[in-house]
Design a protein around this motif. Structure first.
Motif, PDB file in Angstrom:
ATOM      1  N   LEU A  46       0.829  -1.213   0.000  1.00 56.50           N
ATOM      2  CA  LEU A  46       0.000   0.000   0.000  1.00 56.50           C
ATOM      3  C   LEU A  46       0.857   1.253   0.000  1.00 56.50           C
ATOM      4  N   PHE A  47       1.969   1.236   0.755  1.00 54.54           N
ATOM      5  CA  PHE A  47       2.873   2.386   0.773  1.00 54.54           C
ATOM      6  C   PHE A  47       3.411   2.674  -0.624  1.00 54.54           C
ATOM      7  N   LEU A  48       3.859   1.632  -1.313  1.00 57.23           N
ATOM      8  CA  LEU A  48       4.377   1.832  -2.676  1.00 57.23           C
ATOM      9  C   LEU A  48       3.292   2.357  -3.618  1.00 57.23           C
ATOM     10  N   GLU A  49       2.060   1.929  -3.418  1.00 64.18           N
ATOM     11  CA  GLU A  49       0.954   2.433  -4.232  1.00 64.18           C
ATOM     12  C   GLU A  49       0.657   3.902  -3.912  1.00 64.18           C
ATOM     13  N   TYR A  50       0.754   4.266  -2.642  1.00 68.14           N
ATOM     14  CA  TYR A  50       0.483   5.653  -2.232  1.00 68.14           C
ATOM     15  C   TYR A  50       1.513   6.611  -2.820  1.00 68.14           C
ATOM     16  N   VAL A  51       2.806   6.222  -2.819  1.00 63.37           N
ATOM     17  CA  VAL A  51       3.885   7.146  -3.210  1.00 63.37           C
ATOM     18  C   VAL A  51       4.388   6.875  -4.622  1.00 63.37           C
ATOM     19  N   SER A  52       3.612   6.160  -5.444  1.00 62.56           N
ATOM     20  CA  SER A  52       4.082   5.844  -6.794  1.00 62.56           C
ATOM     21  C   SER A  52       4.240   7.088  -7.656  1.00 62.56           C
ATOM     22  N   LEU A  53       3.408   8.109  -7.426  1.00 61.48           N
ATOM     23  CA  LEU A  53       3.493   9.339  -8.215  1.00 61.48           C
ATOM     24  C   LEU A  53       4.331  10.404  -7.518  1.00 61.48           C
ATOM     25  N   SER A  54       4.131  10.581  -6.248  1.00 62.46           N
ATOM     26  CA  SER A  54       4.879  11.636  -5.532  1.00 62.46           C
ATOM     27  C   SER A  54       6.314  11.235  -5.225  1.00 62.46           C
ATOM     28  N   LYS A  55       6.626   9.924  -5.202  1.00 65.59           N
ATOM     29  CA  LYS A  55       7.971   9.410  -4.904  1.00 65.59           C
ATOM     30  C   LYS A  55       8.483   9.923  -3.560  1.00 65.59           C
ATOM     31  N   ARG A  56       7.581   9.962  -2.603  1.00 63.69           N
ATOM     32  CA  ARG A  56       7.942  10.412  -1.254  1.00 63.69           C
ATOM     33  C   ARG A  56       8.696   9.292  -0.527  1.00 63.69           C
ATOM     34  N   PHE A  57       9.731   9.690   0.190  1.00 59.36           N
ATOM     35  CA  PHE A  57      10.564   8.706   0.887  1.00 59.36           C
ATOM     36  C   PHE A  57       9.865   8.258   2.174  1.00 59.36           C
ATOM     37  N   VAL A  58       9.756   6.913   2.341  1.00 55.84           N
ATOM     38  CA  VAL A  58       9.113   6.338   3.519  1.00 55.84           C
ATOM     39  C   VAL A  58      10.156   5.479   4.230  1.00 55.84           C
ATOM     40  N   PRO A  59      10.779   5.966   5.310  1.00 49.82           N
ATOM     41  CA  PRO A  59      11.819   5.169   5.987  1.00 49.82           C
ATOM     42  C   PRO A  59      11.257   3.916   6.650  1.00 49.82           C
TER      43      PRO A  59
END
Length: 842
Positions: free
Chosen positions: A582-595
């Motif tokens: 789900l995290f990868l789906e959420y940030v697929s466009l914004s490319k926000r870094f999730v530690p």
């Protein structure tokens, strides 16, 4: 001449070779010239400031002193002739031509020669005709003799035709021409008919059919059409564009859909009650030729259609109708007696008409015969009617059952969740989608005032229903997947209510997680319903926004789950990997870094290692370097390793893990590890553009290269391992060392004076030609600006003086007029007082 008007401009120094222009000035002369010029230009404009019309003298050479007066006159004369000649050519009225009609001049025709001028003195004109005198005056010998004598003289000469005679002649000619044209047309038609008949006779002789073999040869010889001919034919048969109807608004579409569903529901209810539309339709009744349709209406229409079969009257239809009506006749026998009496009266009254009309008599005979047959065969017909009724009931019952089994076409929005749940209970998922669609269409917000609030409640009910389906022992994920579409449609209609509902669910879930962490010291992963709500959030709302009122809280909640929830069972690993997806789906466009995502993948690799190799690197909470859950994903059975094949991990597998065998559990562990490698590859592709990519992926690379036992894994697992490691190595960037920028050294400030060469006294010499030209232009601009300001100031002063002189003139004229008025009033008053004194003395 006047020495006081001369101004001498003194020079401080006399320089050899310099020419002086303005050594002596004449300010009085220059002032008088300026005033004269202003009176000719500025004063003229001032006086004509409020005038719109201007007279311009356009006479040729009027103010040109170089041309002599004779040349001016000759030139003006030629211009005048040219102007007249041009006008004559433009407006050519054909004044010299004479218009005619049938050879006669229109001017002579319009003279009206047939009107007699009785006032003229001439004998020829003044005499009246014999017919006129005989009609009006009864004769007149002298006039008749004069007319006769003049008529004898005119007989020799030709008389000019009058207007009336000309018109009559013209009408006769037109009639003659019309008749000639008609005769020519008739003759042409006769000739064409004759020619057609002759051609038909000849054609029968010429007609000869060619054999089929020759026809085939001719068909073969026909050339194929070109591409151009084909395109032309296609364009000829192409449909022309038709104007389309206007696009309907959302309210109009909703009203049409509601009306359609209401009509379908009414049809369904009618079929369910067993009412047939065809039976309700009125059968056509036979109307005899004697029916005058005078307007009287019978209580009951017993007339039948008259039909014949094989030349005989068809009585079967009448018998069937009588069979259907026998039961009614038994119940209403009293009414029939009254009706029969009325019928007998009508028959006696209409006896004469029956003798006249044979058709009506035959109708009556057929009626009597049918009645006798019905009386003779009553009992068997009753048996037939009962059988027909039973057959009709059997036919209607399946229709009624089919109508009852159908879904209603109109639904009201349920007021409570229990009502909503009972509405969807016991039907398939396709029918559930149909019910939800019809609820939305029948209760569109544009159709009624309270529909918006009802549909907002429906969104909450649907969310609760999805959560209940997810919490079952066997979660119905396919049903949930198909229910996303109506949920999305409601969210698009009411985004605020949808966001409030999902925020409320997420707030409760986060609050429950915090309470469990406070009580037990560690949190646990939520149930399947909460994970599905997180997935629904990504489908309903945009996840690429920097801040969103629904997505941002969901993002924070997922990060808390990955950091606070301890990994104790295999179910926790599967839920954690689902949250990573789900995290990868959420940030697929914004490319926000999730530690938290990188840390959890690192922990999954950590729990797949044996205890001996799980050393030499750091692990962050919620994973621990030592503990009973260290080897949670470790698979030691070689048979399970060899028999493993990669499989997808559905969420429903969480509820089946307790019942699965040891081999299935080991296969699930290996699938989790393969999914971890796949997620690492996706993270590498997502974060490769970050400047700190190398440091982010360094712990994962160390774990993969130094601690993971690759050789023990199956071949496919080794392929995924090597591809993930290769991706990390390829995307890693080498940093360039920091180097100071090369700049030109700044010199130290020196306190030595700057020397500037001065070629002329008091003037600085510019460095280049462009600088000198620019300075010269600046000086000229300043000089011109000063001169323009000075001229404007003098113009204003001149205008102020003229205005003042005008005011003084007006004031002096007013004072003079006032003085004259006062003087006249004083003399009048003196005369009046003197007259008064005289009267007083008398």
């Amino acid at each position: 001449s006047n020495p006081f008007e001369v101004k001498v401009n003194r020079q401080k120094f006399n320089i050899l070779g310099r020419k002086t222009k303005n050594d002596v000035g004449l300010p009085g002369v220059s002032r008088s010239k300026a005033i004269k010029k202003r009176t000719q230009t500025l004063l003229k404009e001032y006086k004509e400031r409020e005038k719109t019309n201007v007279f311009k003298d356009k006479r040729f050479g009027e103010y040109n002193t170089k041309i002599s007066p004779e040349e001016k006159m000759i030139r003006r004369f030629t211009l005048e002739r040219q102007q007249y000649y041009g006008k004559k050519n433009i407006y050519n009225l054909n004044e010299d031509e004479e218009l005619t009609h049938f050879g006669q001049s229109l001017a002579e025709i319009e003279k009206l020669n047939d009107i007699v001028d009785s006032d003229s003195d001439a004998e020829e004109r003044g005499t009246l005709s014999a017919e006129l005198t005989a009609a009006h005056f009864g004769g007149g010998g002298g006039l008749l003799r004069k007319k006769a004598s003049s008529g004898q003289q005119d007989e020799v000469e030709e008389k000019p035709k009058s207007r009336k005679e000309l018109i009559e002649e013209m009408i006769a000619k037109s009639k003659q021409e019309k008749q000639e044209r008609q005769t020519r047309r008739e003759s042409a038609l006769e000739l064409t008919e004759k020619l057609d008949n002759d051609w038909k006779e000849i054609q029968t002789l010429i007609a000869h059919k060619t054999p089929k073999s020759e026809r085939k040869d001719k068909d073969v010889e026909k050339p194929k059409p070109d591409e151009y001919d084909i395109i032309v034919r296609e364009l000829g048969f192409e449909m022309k564009a038709k104007p389309s109807e206007r696009m309907k608004t959302e309210e109009e579409l909703a009203k049409e859909e509601q009306a359609r569903l209401q009509k379908l529901e009414a049809d369904r209810l009618r079929r369910m009650r067993g009412i047939d539309e065809e039976a309700n339709k009125k059968k056509p009744s036979h109307v005899s030729a004697d029916d005058l349709a005078d307007g009287f209406i019978l209580d009951k229409d017993d007339r039948r259609l008259l039909s014949y079969k094989d030349g005989k009257i068809n009585i079967e239809n009448e018998e069937e109708e009588e069979e259907d009506k026998e039961e009614e006749e038994e119940e209403e026998s009293g009414k029939e007696d009254n009706e029969n009496e009325g019928e007998s009266e009508e028959e006696s009254a209409n006896g004469d008409e029956e003798d006249v009309a044979a058709d009506s008599h035959s109708d009556l005979e057929s009626d009597h015969e049918s009645e006798e047959e019905a009386a003779g065969d009553g009992e068997p017909k009753k048996h037939k009617t009962s059988e027909n009724e039973s057959q009709n009931v059997e036919e209607v019952d399946p229709r009624m059952e089919a109508a009852k089994s159908e879904l209603p076409y109109t639904f009201a929005v349920p007021e409570s969740y229990e009502t909503f749940k009972s509405l969807l209970a016991g039907i398939t998922i396709e029918e559930q989608l149909t019910v939800l669609e019809r609820i939305q269409k029948c209760n569109h917000p544009s159709l009624a005032a309270g529909n918006k609030e009802k549909l907002e409640k429906l969104f909450g009910f649907l969310l609760e229903y999805i959560g209940e389906l997810a919490t079952l022992e066997l979660p119905e994920l396919r049903t949930i997947d198909k229910l996303i579409l109506p949920l999305y449609n409601l969210c698009q209609m009411f985004p605020e209510a949808a966001s409030d509902s999902i925020k409320f669910i997420l707030r409760d879930a986060a609050h429950d997680t915090e309470e469990v962490a406070e009580v037990k010291g560690r949190a646990t992963f939520p149930g399947l319903d909460t994970l599905i709500y997180l997935k629904i959030t990504s489908l309903l709302f945009p996840t690429s926004d920097f801040w969103h009122p629904v997505v941002t809280p969901a993002f924070m909640y997922m990060s808390q789950l990955l950091t606070k929830c301890r990994i104790t069972t295999l179910q926790d690993v599967i839920k954690g990997l689902f949250i990573c997806c789900l995290f990868l789906e959420y940030v697929s466009l914004s490319k926000r870094f999730v530690p938290e995502l990188i840390n959890f993948l690192l922990g999954v690799l950590h729990i797949s290692l044996p205890k001996k190799q799980a050393q030499g690197y750091t692990i962050v909470h919620p994973f621990t370097p030592v503990g009973k859950n260290l080897e949670l994903l470790l698979v030691c059975d070689k048979e399970d390793l060899e028999s493993w094949q990669k499989q997808n991990l559905p969420l429903s597998i969480v509820t089946k893990l307790k019942e699965s065998s040891r081999t299935e559990t080991n296969h699930i562990r290996l699938s989790c590890l393969a999914l971890c490698f796949d997620l690492i590859k996706k993270c590498v592709a997502l974060y490769e553009s970050l400047p700190s990519f190398r440091e982010i992926m360094h712990p994962v690379r160390v774990l993969l290269t130094q601690h993971v036992p690759v050789n023990e894994y199956p071949e496919k697992m080794q392929e995924w391992y090597h591809s993930a490691l290769k991706e990390i190595d390829n995307k890693a960037k080498c940093y360039t060392p920091l180097v100071c920028e090369k700049k030109k050294p700044v010199p130290l400030k020196q306190y030595t004076p700057k020397i500037v060469k001065v070629l002329e006294f008091g003037r600085k010499q510019g460095g280049s030609k462009k600088e000198q030209e620019s300075k010269q232009l600046i000086r000229k601009h300043k000089r011109e600006l000063k001169g323009a300001i000075r001229e404007i100031r003098k113009d204003n002063q001149f205008l102020a003086r003229t205005q003042l002189s005008e005011i003084m003139e007006r004031d002096s004229a007013r004072k003079r007029k006032v003085k004259e008025l006062l003087g006249s009033l004083a003399t009048q008053e003196g005369e009046w007082k003197a007259l008064k004194r005289k009267k007083g003395k008398n």
